[in-house]
Write an enzyme that holds these catalytic residues in place. Structure first.
Site, PDB file in Angstrom:
ATOM      1  N   ARG A   1       4.006 -16.407 -59.425  1.00 11.25           N
ATOM      2  CA  ARG A   1       4.262 -14.984 -59.671  1.00 11.25           C
ATOM      3  C   ARG A   1       4.595 -14.736 -61.155  1.00 11.25           C
ATOM      4  NH1 ARG A   1      10.470 -13.494 -57.976  1.00 11.25           N
ATOM      5  NH2 ARG A   1      11.266 -15.602 -57.980  1.00 11.25           N
TER       6      ARG A   1
ATOM      7  N   GLU B   1       3.631   1.326 -49.512  1.00  8.47           N
ATOM      8  CA  GLU B   1       2.529   0.419 -49.869  1.00  8.47           C
ATOM      9  C   GLU B   1       1.166   0.966 -49.466  1.00  8.47           C
ATOM     10  OE1 GLU B   1       5.236  -0.394 -48.114  1.00  8.47           O
ATOM     11  OE2 GLU B   1       6.390  -1.609 -49.532  1.00  8.47           O
TER      12      GLU B   1
END
Lengths: 316, 280
Positions: free
Chosen positions: A12, A60
């Site tokens: 990440r 989302e």
């Protein structure tokens, strides 16, 4: 060098850095997040290019739709959240608003798998590869380390069309040096062997290399293939592995249903049917706990892969 | 609006309705009710409002239209054909395996379709994204989207509404086709979205209420929307589901069923009677 001595970086982190690198080169790159910028590392892009960072808040599905609409106006759009929400909650928006019209949206999903750790099963997505690879035209990438993660991001930006990229929270060993060249649709041999081939993806690539070492000390010669491109999958390298070692093990931090294990067995069943044993999360939900401890509990480590390798060889 | 303009638009709306009937009759399926209710809105958008060019359907500076209630595709296709994007004759191929006219709009197959829609609640988010595109690129194109009144039961609509207001997207106009009917009954019976104007206004939108079949009111609503700065506009259009075909009006059963041959002829007779251009 022992695996324990190798520098560790979470994929990440590499994602966040690569976004900044892209943003410097291309002012048409826009990055979305849904209130997780600090965790997904899109915060790095936000800091560098605040005017090109859009936070949709905790929504989302809406984020995927907005990303889709924005991409039609000529932008290369990255949309980020945890894998659970990017692939899980927003599945149908990804399918219908991004996948069906084949729009140029790149989904950067972090915190995949049980190595999320203490947050527990609700956040440990082990179904995302299965969901995303079933969408026609979706490219699915699961890099093994920071070097490969960066290259996945750059490759995704280069191509036109939707891409799902899977990144982890946990710092993992850096396996590749700067000479490494990732290519969408290609796997690569990290170690040659004659008795069994371990095809690994993501966080388990390091464990697969360790497993090969352990097997070697027992006189078993194991090849290791890194398979970051889960869709399109490298059929040639899988067929070659089946022919050369006569059995395979797949290793992934994902449910054994629908992920790399399924993708490999689909190819094998139609080409060179040889025994394939899948190492992965065995159709159960995760649990809270320190990431490394969880990986051991769920058998997602070198020891787990070694026992699967022996089982595969026994079936030959 | 002059009487002549009004007559012109009324004929366009009538042609859109004929296209809806032709399409759904030949397909033996489709959604005539909610297609007929938006005929005037589409006629105004495609013949008076949108800055578009059928010769260059992907022109970057064009205004965008997103049919968030994608099941009204027969009406959108009819409007696009009437506007010159493709032959009107093709409307008869609706929903056929060899046709480019899918049951719900596909932006990659149909010239003039700006977004693939059909799964309710998603089109408005895409429209919001397009409006963001206008804002980010400094372009002055505007984005229009039609939603169903049943569709706004989807939570995603309100996620999009909250975001559009927060980002002050004044290039965005959402039109709610308030025909009061959805598949399972009236919208109140099923899960009341009322009061719709108050909901949008509490989300930070400028709200205009009109009769969705009245061209004067449609014109003034779109003109007003252009003067609004700092927030998106919601036009709540009261409409009649099945409008223009007597036996379909306000009948919930015509949400998703096609006319048979007799019903087809009746509908076409009614529409042709009001069409000076195509009267036999």
């Amino acid at each position: 060098m022992r695996m324990a001595d190798i520098a560790k970086i979470a994929t990440r982190d590499a994602y966040g850095k690569a976004l900044v690198e892209l943003g410097e080169k291309n002012d048409k790159v826009i990055v979305f997040d849904a209130d997780l910028a600090a965790a997904t590392k899109t915060g790095m892009f936000k800091k560098a290019f605040p005017e090109r960072f859009i936070d949709t808040g905790i929504a989302e599905g809406n984020m995927m739709g907005i990303a889709a609409g924005l991409s039609t106006a000529g932008y290369t759009v990255f949309a980020s959240s945890f894998a659970m929400f990017a692939a899980g909650r927003a599945f149908e928006q990804v399918r219908n608003s991004i996948g069906y019209p084949h729009l140029n949206v790149k989904i950067g999903a972090t915190h995949a798998g049980i190595s999320v750790g203490e947050d527990g099963a609700s956040h440990q997505c082990c179904e995302d590869i299965a969901l995303m690879r079933s969408i026609p035209g979706m490219t699915v990438l699961n890099p093994a380390d920071a070097v490969e993660a960066r290259q996945c991001v750059l490759a995704a930006a280069q191509m036109n069309g939707p891409v799902y990229m899977r990144f982890g929270r946990l710092a993992v060993p850096v396996l590749f040096d700067d000479s490494y060249q990732f290519q969408i649709g290609k796997g690569c041999y990290l170690r040659e062997g004659t008795d069994v081939t371990i095809i690994a993806t993501g966080l388990l690539v390091g464990a697969a290399l360790e497993a090969a070492e352990l097997l070697s000390s027992e006189g078993i010669s194991a090849a290791v293939i890194n398979m970051a491109s889960i869709k399109p999958i490298d059929r040639d390298i899988i067929v070659n592995a089946a022919k050369s070692t006569g059995c395979l093990v797949t290793a992934e931090e994902h449910n054994i249903i629908g992920g790399l294990g399924s993708a490999v067995t689909e190819v094998i069943c139609e080409t060179v049917p040889v025994p394939v044993i899948r190492c992965g999360v065995e159709d159960v939900f995760g649990h809270s706990g320190p990431a490394l401890k969880l990986l051991d509990i769920f058998g997602l480590n070198a020891k787990g892969i070694v026992s699967k390798a022996k089982a595969a060889i026994a079936l030959k | 609006m002059t009487a002549e303009q009004k007559k012109f638009l009324a004929i366009k709306a009538n042609h859109i309705r004929q296209g809806v009937i032709e399409g759904t009759f030949h397909a033996k399926s489709g959604h005539p009710g909610g297609s007929l209710s938006i005929a005037e809105l589409l006629a105004y958008l495609y013949f008076a409002e949108l800055r578009i060019d059928p010769v260059d359907p992907k022109k970057p500076s064009r205004d965008r239209f997103v049919l968030s209630k994608g099941h009204a595709a027969p009406a959108l296709y009819a409007a696009l054909a009437e506007r010159g994007y493709f032959p009107v004759e093709d409307l008869k191929t609706l929903r056929q395996p060899d046709s480019y006219l899918q049951g719900h709009p596909n932006m990659n197959d149909v010239p003039g379709v700006d977004m693939s829609t059909g799964s309710l609640g998603q089109g408005i988010s895409a429209a919001v994204g397009m409006a963001m595109g206008a804002k980010l690129s400094g372009s002055n194109f505007r984005v229009y989207s039609i939603l169903g009144d049943g569709e706004i039961q989807e939570g995603q609509v309100w996620e999009a509404a909250m975001f559009a207001a927060a980002k002050k997207l004044d290039q965005l106009v959402a039109i709610v086709d308030n025909n009061n009917l959805q598949i399972d009954g009236t919208v109140e019976e099923v899960n009341s979205p009322y009061p719709i104007p108050e909901k949008f206004s509490s989300f930070g939108w400028h709200v205009i209420e009109i009769d969705g079949h009245d061209f004067d009111q449609i014109e003034s609503a779109f003109a007003e929307a252009k003067t609004v700065k700092g927030c998106p506009t919601a036009i709540i259009a009261k409409t009649i589901k099945g409008k223009g075909v007597s036996y379909m009006e306000n009948q919930v059963g015509w949400h998703g069923s096609a006319p048979n041959e007799e019903q087809y002829h009746t509908a076409m007779q009614e529409l042709l009677a009001a069409d000076p251009e195509r009267q036999a």
